[in-house]
Design a protein around this motif. Structure first.
Motif, PDB file in Angstrom:
ATOM      1  N   LYS B  54      -2.600 -46.528 -57.625  1.00 56.29           N
ATOM      2  CA  LYS B  54      -3.689 -46.407 -58.405  1.00 56.29           C
ATOM      3  C   LYS B  54      -3.420 -45.480 -59.700  1.00 56.29           C
ATOM      4  O   LYS B  54      -3.214 -44.294 -59.530  1.00 56.29           O
ATOM      5  CB  LYS B  54      -4.994 -45.900 -57.872  1.00 56.29           C
ATOM      6  N   GLU B  55      -3.727 -46.073 -60.867  1.00 55.29           N
ATOM      7  CA  GLU B  55      -3.325 -45.248 -62.300  1.00 55.29           C
ATOM      8  C   GLU B  55      -4.241 -44.114 -62.456  1.00 55.29           C
ATOM      9  O   GLU B  55      -5.735 -44.256 -62.095  1.00 55.29           O
ATOM     10  CB  GLU B  55      -3.252 -46.046 -63.336  1.00 55.29           C
ATOM     11  N   GLY B  56      -3.826 -43.032 -62.823  1.00 59.89           N
ATOM     12  CA  GLY B  56      -4.672 -41.929 -63.227  1.00 59.89           C
ATOM     13  C   GLY B  56      -3.734 -40.961 -64.271  1.00 59.89           C
ATOM     14  O   GLY B  56      -2.985 -41.725 -64.797  1.00 59.89           O
ATOM     15  N   VAL B  57      -4.359 -39.864 -64.193  1.00 63.06           N
ATOM     16  CA  VAL B  57      -3.512 -38.929 -65.340  1.00 63.06           C
ATOM     17  C   VAL B  57      -2.822 -37.855 -64.327  1.00 63.06           C
ATOM     18  O   VAL B  57      -3.446 -37.255 -63.724  1.00 63.06           O
ATOM     19  CB  VAL B  57      -4.533 -38.304 -66.410  1.00 63.06           C
ATOM     20  N   VAL B  58      -1.360 -37.534 -64.727  1.00 60.39           N
ATOM     21  CA  VAL B  58      -0.811 -36.381 -63.935  1.00 60.39           C
ATOM     22  C   VAL B  58      -0.265 -35.473 -65.138  1.00 60.39           C
ATOM     23  O   VAL B  58      -0.097 -36.034 -66.250  1.00 60.39           O
ATOM     24  CB  VAL B  58       0.165 -36.770 -63.010  1.00 60.39           C
ATOM     25  N   MET B  59       0.139 -34.320 -64.639  1.00 60.51           N
ATOM     26  CA  MET B  59       0.945 -33.557 -65.467  1.00 60.51           C
ATOM     27  C   MET B  59       2.509 -33.595 -65.293  1.00 60.51           C
ATOM     28  O   MET B  59       2.767 -33.550 -64.187  1.00 60.51           O
ATOM     29  CB  MET B  59       0.716 -32.031 -65.213  1.00 60.51           C
ATOM     30  N   SER B 176       3.498 -33.842 -51.251  1.00 59.55           N
ATOM     31  CA  SER B 176       2.173 -33.340 -52.006  1.00 59.55           C
ATOM     32  C   SER B 176       1.165 -34.270 -51.367  1.00 59.55           C
ATOM     33  O   SER B 176       1.213 -35.286 -50.706  1.00 59.55           O
ATOM     34  CB  SER B 176       2.369 -33.337 -53.378  1.00 59.55           C
ATOM     35  N   ASP B 177       0.019 -33.910 -51.934  1.00 56.24           N
ATOM     36  CA  ASP B 177      -1.131 -34.795 -51.884  1.00 56.24           C
ATOM     37  C   ASP B 177      -2.230 -34.979 -53.087  1.00 56.24           C
ATOM     38  O   ASP B 177      -1.988 -34.317 -53.965  1.00 56.24           O
ATOM     39  CB  ASP B 177      -2.121 -34.003 -50.654  1.00 56.24           C
ATOM     40  N   LEU B 178      -2.767 -36.073 -53.134  1.00 56.96           N
ATOM     41  CA  LEU B 178      -3.072 -36.534 -54.260  1.00 56.96           C
ATOM     42  C   LEU B 178      -4.931 -36.827 -54.262  1.00 56.96           C
ATOM     43  O   LEU B 178      -5.026 -37.628 -53.070  1.00 56.96           O
ATOM     44  CB  LEU B 178      -2.559 -37.858 -54.829  1.00 56.96           C
ATOM     45  N   TRP B 179      -5.437 -36.566 -54.962  1.00 60.98           N
ATOM     46  CA  TRP B 179      -6.874 -36.720 -55.178  1.00 60.98           C
ATOM     47  C   TRP B 179      -7.020 -37.723 -56.644  1.00 60.98           C
ATOM     48  O   TRP B 179      -6.442 -37.660 -57.656  1.00 60.98           O
ATOM     49  CB  TRP B 179      -7.728 -35.707 -55.547  1.00 60.98           C
ATOM     50  N   HIS B 180      -8.144 -38.919 -56.464  1.00 59.63           N
ATOM     51  CA  HIS B 180      -8.137 -39.538 -57.520  1.00 59.63           C
ATOM     52  C   HIS B 180      -9.108 -38.848 -58.522  1.00 59.63           C
ATOM     53  O   HIS B 180      -9.244 -39.098 -59.874  1.00 59.63           O
ATOM     54  CB  HIS B 180      -8.922 -40.784 -57.111  1.00 59.63           C
ATOM     55  N   LYS B 181      -9.822 -37.650 -58.119  1.00 66.73           N
ATOM     56  CA  LYS B 181     -10.913 -36.933 -58.865  1.00 66.73           C
ATOM     57  C   LYS B 181      -9.781 -36.075 -59.734  1.00 66.73           C
ATOM     58  O   LYS B 181      -9.056 -35.394 -58.963  1.00 66.73           O
ATOM     59  CB  LYS B 181     -11.770 -36.226 -58.167  1.00 66.73           C
ATOM     60  N   GLN B 211       1.085 -44.661 -51.327  1.00 69.47           N
ATOM     61  CA  GLN B 211       0.477 -46.278 -51.439  1.00 69.47           C
ATOM     62  C   GLN B 211      -1.162 -45.920 -50.924  1.00 69.47           C
ATOM     63  O   GLN B 211      -1.335 -45.373 -49.754  1.00 69.47           O
ATOM     64  CB  GLN B 211       1.016 -47.384 -50.481  1.00 69.47           C
ATOM     65  N   ASN B 212      -2.043 -46.230 -51.703  1.00 69.78           N
ATOM     66  CA  ASN B 212      -3.445 -45.950 -51.501  1.00 69.78           C
ATOM     67  C   ASN B 212      -3.960 -47.201 -51.201  1.00 69.78           C
ATOM     68  O   ASN B 212      -5.037 -47.232 -50.213  1.00 69.78           O
ATOM     69  CB  ASN B 212      -4.127 -45.144 -52.629  1.00 69.78           C
ATOM     70  N   ASN B 213      -3.887 -48.228 -52.039  1.00 73.89           N
ATOM     71  CA  ASN B 213      -4.783 -49.625 -51.817  1.00 73.89           C
ATOM     72  C   ASN B 213      -3.905 -50.686 -51.183  1.00 73.89           C
ATOM     73  O   ASN B 213      -4.497 -51.799 -50.945  1.00 73.89           O
ATOM     74  CB  ASN B 213      -4.785 -50.310 -53.145  1.00 73.89           C
ATOM     75  N   CYS B 214      -2.876 -50.192 -50.284  1.00 74.41           N
ATOM     76  CA  CYS B 214      -2.120 -50.849 -49.497  1.00 74.41           C
ATOM     77  C   CYS B 214      -1.412 -50.081 -48.467  1.00 74.41           C
ATOM     78  O   CYS B 214      -1.418 -49.018 -48.564  1.00 74.41           O
ATOM     79  CB  CYS B 214      -1.220 -51.876 -50.244  1.00 74.41           C
ATOM     80  N   SER B 215      -0.809 -50.773 -47.423  1.00 71.11           N
ATOM     81  CA  SER B 215      -0.013 -49.931 -46.366  1.00 71.11           C
ATOM     82  C   SER B 215       1.374 -50.522 -46.291  1.00 71.11           C
ATOM     83  O   SER B 215       1.434 -51.746 -46.224  1.00 71.11           O
ATOM     84  CB  SER B 215      -0.654 -49.775 -45.112  1.00 71.11           C
ATOM     85  N   LEU B 216       2.358 -49.797 -46.266  1.00 71.14           N
ATOM     86  CA  LEU B 216       3.788 -50.364 -45.929  1.00 71.14           C
ATOM     87  C   LEU B 216       3.860 -50.889 -44.291  1.00 71.14           C
ATOM     88  O   LEU B 216       4.545 -51.720 -44.126  1.00 71.14           O
ATOM     89  CB  LEU B 216       4.698 -49.264 -46.141  1.00 71.14           C
ATOM     90  N   ALA B 217       2.899 -50.085 -43.662  1.00 72.32           N
ATOM     91  CA  ALA B 217       3.100 -50.342 -42.164  1.00 72.32           C
ATOM     92  C   ALA B 217       1.823 -51.269 -41.715  1.00 72.32           C
ATOM     93  O   ALA B 217       1.297 -51.197 -40.558  1.00 72.32           O
ATOM     94  CB  ALA B 217       3.205 -49.165 -41.525  1.00 72.32           C
ATOM     95  N   ALA B 218       1.231 -52.052 -42.705  1.00 68.61           N
ATOM     96  CA  ALA B 218       0.123 -52.900 -41.973  1.00 68.61           C
ATOM     97  C   ALA B 218       0.397 -53.773 -41.061  1.00 68.61           C
ATOM     98  O   ALA B 218       1.787 -54.373 -41.084  1.00 68.61           O
ATOM     99  CB  ALA B 218      -0.426 -53.785 -43.261  1.00 68.61           C
ATOM    100  N   GLY B 219      -0.242 -54.028 -39.978  1.00 68.65           N
ATOM    101  CA  GLY B 219       0.292 -54.546 -38.763  1.00 68.65           C
ATOM    102  C   GLY B 219       0.572 -53.705 -37.740  1.00 68.65           C
ATOM    103  O   GLY B 219       0.470 -53.796 -36.528  1.00 68.65           O
ATOM    104  N   PHE B 220       1.185 -52.648 -38.207  1.00 68.76           N
ATOM    105  CA  PHE B 220       1.563 -51.688 -37.085  1.00 68.76           C
ATOM    106  C   PHE B 220       0.411 -50.570 -36.686  1.00 68.76           C
ATOM    107  O   PHE B 220       0.065 -50.341 -35.686  1.00 68.76           O
ATOM    108  CB  PHE B 220       2.640 -50.816 -37.666  1.00 68.76           C
ATOM    109  N   ASN B 221      -0.300 -50.213 -37.825  1.00 72.03           N
ATOM    110  CA  ASN B 221      -1.414 -49.478 -37.545  1.00 72.03           C
ATOM    111  C   ASN B 221      -2.694 -49.998 -37.681  1.00 72.03           C
ATOM    112  O   ASN B 221      -2.794 -51.188 -37.987  1.00 72.03           O
ATOM    113  CB  ASN B 221      -1.345 -48.351 -38.613  1.00 72.03           C
TER     114      ASN B 221
END
Lengths: 585, 585
Positions: B54-59, B176-181, B211-221
């Protein structure tokens, strides 16, 4: 019964004078001849706020948005200690329309007049408000004006003096525009490769209030928004103007919009324009008035309409295809309930692209008899071509194909102390190529960035020809309101197409208006004259904040050797700080 | 065929050494004894980026997110010119884990070691990386770490020296961890009355990718997210770690999360922990490892599994009820296609609140034989109670009921020059009330804000007891990883409930690990010892960035009279600037 249960009302200021007098006496000390030093302590911080009913974050002052209104009299001195409570951002405040005679360091323009005030630090702005008029203040660093850092600055005539017109009461209307995307993100968008344009504002605000998710005038307009259900105490509830029948009121209107050019109207009421940018003008009557970012006006209206109903006051976008709903508030005759919605639809503004209507309004603004007249001849003419360019993949606004990039060391200090390397010393172009076609897009292959500092000989008369042109896209030329710091200028004339030798013969030297902001119309030019008599370094720029961010401005330096003491706090950054500190640590 | 058409692969560093050597020779100059000065020019700016799709702004730094990895050898000097290309914000960078011996001004902590670098200005960080190890760097002003200002700093052993363990290749994993705000809005939220908590992160990132809007492990979890459709060149595509069978690899893992405590695992592979915070430890084997914000580790694993399939590398939240999906990437045996998804489900991390599991991991971390031992007795013991308070309507974290507010003038300068009024000179409390009940919420009616500067006698041995307690809500006590600047400390022990006289008898003086970050567990205490032998002013704080923002830290000043020359640029703000400038302008 009404749409507002407890409407947020404002009565006119003259009627509330007794209240104001008490406040003034408590806060301020009288000086000689009635002039006073007025003391203020302000704290700038980010706050959650819902200016248009949708909550976001704004820059507030002392917990208020917009910031507190400064009320003073001509001749007073403002002593204002500003403390920065932002977390990581510097801040400055520009006092728009105040000429800062002898105090160029107090002009509040980052990179030009002072170093940004760092978080946790304070800075004292001390300056004289020498001339009565309608002014305002706003942030002048990055896009902090867009972030909501603004408020009104009203200078009344000196004690005992009278205005050249009569009125029974007055109101302030500070107009602005609001985006839901943060100013930080807008800055990143505008600087991106490719540039992402910020688009039209979500809302127009009157005294910091608008409605985005509902309409006060639902049912009257073809908006799909439902009727606002407001109690009146919301941050977005309109401030209703309360009037008595058969009185004359003064509206002090100023626009601090980031982008929008506006049209203001009061349903069923004529308006008489009497002041522009702190200067009296020949009164003229209109049904609606244009107001560009950076403009301020005083307008008289008489409450001579049916006193049993209320009327809309409306603000609409002009000059760009409007995608923003009208900003609305209500004129309430006290003879009726303030909660009653007007029964007539809101005023319809002229079509957004009816430039003839705009020009007709602007051309009527002429100085009042007895106003100072311009020198007959200039010493120097500077022609400034307004174009768009691509520079290193970024979209920029450029002046004579140079896009303004301000230096890290404020120019006032670096020029006073003649510091090398503080800015690009190259003389900016005095004009642009004779082959340049202002009516068509140009690739401008030689465009660059620069400091664009024009050094003006002290006390000389300068003519500036602002030359509009086609932007990057075909058949596009936009309106740009140019604002000059440290001065008023005479607006000598407007023309279509490219300014050419001989056009100066048509200049109005008889009664050109004195202003600090003047507009260029699409594909046209505007001619200004001023005397470089105020030692300092002054910004001259398009007042559309994203345009300035994209480089649309220049700098005038004049009487640099006459610049007096600059407070240390204004110099505590960049090369001026280095110069002072280098030998001692 | 696979989920990634053109997977973004990283091969281990040792195998790519030839490439690195070329780069090093071009960029750097060799000094005596093989030690070099490594020169860097960095530009910090905001960028559009999609770390979790998801696009946002980073430093970003030099157009990269995370910032460039610094690679050096023990004994080298880093010479790094940082230019601030933000629009209105200052910036600094802290070199986490580097002790800054003789260069306390290069520690990169705003308000403590230096003035923020203003927009358009540059600052040269020059410091020695004296000890091999896994480090990282990050912003240390407001919440600029949350905004994405971080990267890896790897210090290899000196030329010709060997690590005390063997490996065939190495990889960096910066977590690291990421917020969309935006971090700006988070700062406003946290400072609001009432406070608005930032909540759990939207994504966990491995080397800046999640990955926030999809999962690499969809189907497993049991996630409802659909399978990621990534080409591999997206900013959010996982960096796939490519390995050869039957080799041993070193993972250099560091956590710069704003909030999240993490568990790292490699499907089917055991991990041997060999280094913590730049210090060798007694190797021990685990299936999964805890890593708190501020921690760094080296981990060995052997590629002894079925080489015909790929394996998950997973990162999960611990210590807080997880609302954030696992961060995932893939371990690819080069004997099979990198585009093939693992056929086994991702590792299941221990329950988030299984603190016994966490403690068991942490207690296993003990220093390697031959490591420096702590002095047997301290000269001073400082007990620091970690509580939450309401102060003036704001929710704050407090130490001994004082919540840290950093001064506008950085302490290093104001203490060296003994400036009055630069900070609150009150001695902060050495401990807290004997009546205080750490197991229950307290109203703490006498809580205040302050600068919390503990002045330590030079070369004395200091014990710090970090005492956890109940937060404002009943039955809540959180994990806090405390990080000390300018030092490593010995972790002498952990205990449950309130530390009491006699507990020091159980301290481990035999093989306590040397670290720069140590955790306190809920309702427990942690005992640290260090020698105040590094002249400077050093932050000691909870590494959870919103906790620090809310006041969770103290300052240690030691050997202040021995502090050498501080570059002017580090002092160009507040009262130090005033002091140097006052007589000259």
């Amino acid at each position: 019964m009404g749409f507002l249960k407890n409407p947020s009302l404002i009565s006119s200021r003259i009627l509330k004078l007794s209240f104001f007098l008490i406040v003034f006496i408590v806060n301020n000390s009288f000086g000689a001849f009635g002039a006073k030093t007025r003391h203020f302590k302000w704290e700038v911080e980010y706050m959650h706020w819902a200016p248009d009913c949708k909550e976001g974050v704004v820059m507030g002052i002392n917990g208020q948005f917009p910031g507190p209104t400064i009320q003073a009299r001509a001749g007073d001195t403002i002593h204002l200690e500003l403390t920065n409570h932002l977390h990581t951002e510097g801040v400055v405040i520009h006092w728009h329309g105040i000429r800062q005679i002898d105090t160029p360091w107090a002009d509040g323009t980052a990179s030009i007049s002072q170093c940004p005030i760092n978080p946790g630090e304070s800075f004292v702005y001390r300056f004289k408000v020498d001339k009565a008029g309608t002014y305002f203040y706003h942030g002048h660093y990055g896009m902090q004006r867009s972030a909501g850092l603004y408020g009104s600055l009203i200078v009344d005539v000196e004690e005992g003096k009278k205005e050249p017109f009569h009125y029974d009461g007055e109101f302030n209307l500070l107009l602005s525009d609001l985006w839901h995307k943060s100013a930080h993100e807008q800055e990143v968008d505008l600087s991106s490769k490719p540039m992402r344009w910020i688009g039209e504002p979500q809302s127009l605000l009157i005294n910091g209030r608008g409605q985005n998710n509902c309409s006060l005038a639902a049912g009257f307009n073809n908006s799909t928004l439902s009727k606002c259900k407001l109690r009146g105490n919301e941050q977005c509830a309109p401030q209703i103007l309360q009037v008595l029948p058969n009185k004359t009121y003064r509206l002090r209107v100023a626009s601090t919009t980031a982008l929008a050019s506006l049209s203001l109207a009061i349903g069923n009421h004529k308006m008489i324009i009497v002041e522009a940018d702190g200067n009296y003008i020949q009164p003229f009557e209109v049904d609606n008035m244009d107001i560009y970012s950076g403009d301020s006006y005083s307008v008289l209206f008489t409450t001579n309409q049916d006193p049993s109903i209320n009327y809309w006051i409306s603000v609409s976008v002009r000059g760009r295809e409007p995608k923003t709903p009208q900003g609305l508030t209500i004129l309430n005759y006290k003879t009726t309930s303030a909660s009653k919605l007007p029964t007539l639809p809101p005023p319809i503004s002229p079509p957004w692209n009816d430039y003839n209507h705009s020009k007709s309004f602007t051309f009527k603004i002429l100085s009042q008899m007895g106003s100072p007249k311009p020198p007959v001849r200039p010493h120097r003419r500077i022609v400034l071509l307004n174009t768009q360019n691509f520079i290193d993949g970024q979209t920029k606004w450029s002046i004579n194909n140079v896009s303004l990039v301000l230096p890290a060391t404020p120019l006032l200090g670096s020029m006073k102390y003649n510091l090398k390397g503080a800015f690009d010393p190259k003389k900016p172009p005095e004009s642009f190529s004779a082959n340049y076609d202002v009516m068509n897009p140009s690739s401008n292959p030689n465009s660059t960035t620069g400091s664009l500092v024009y050094t003006l000989r002290f006390n000389t008369t300068i003519d500036v020809i602002l030359q509009n042109a086609n932007a990057l896209a075909a058949n596009v030329s936009e309106i740009h309101p140019w604002h000059l710091h440290g001065h008023d200028f005479w607006v000598l004339g407007y023309g279509e197409g490219r300014f050419k030798e001989g056009d100066e013969k048509k200049f109005n030297l008889k009664n050109p208006p004195l202003r600090n902001t003047a507009v260029i119309f699409p594909f046209g030019w505007t001619a200004l004259r001023f005397v470089a008599d105020n030692p300092g370094v002054w910004a001259f720029h398009c007042h559309i904040e994203p345009h300035l961010h994209m480089g649309m401005g220049v700098v005038f330096a004049e009487g640099v050797r006459r610049i007096g003491k600059i407070p240390d706090e204004a110099l505590t950054c960049g090369l001026t700080a280095k110069m002072f500190m280098s030998t001692k640590n």
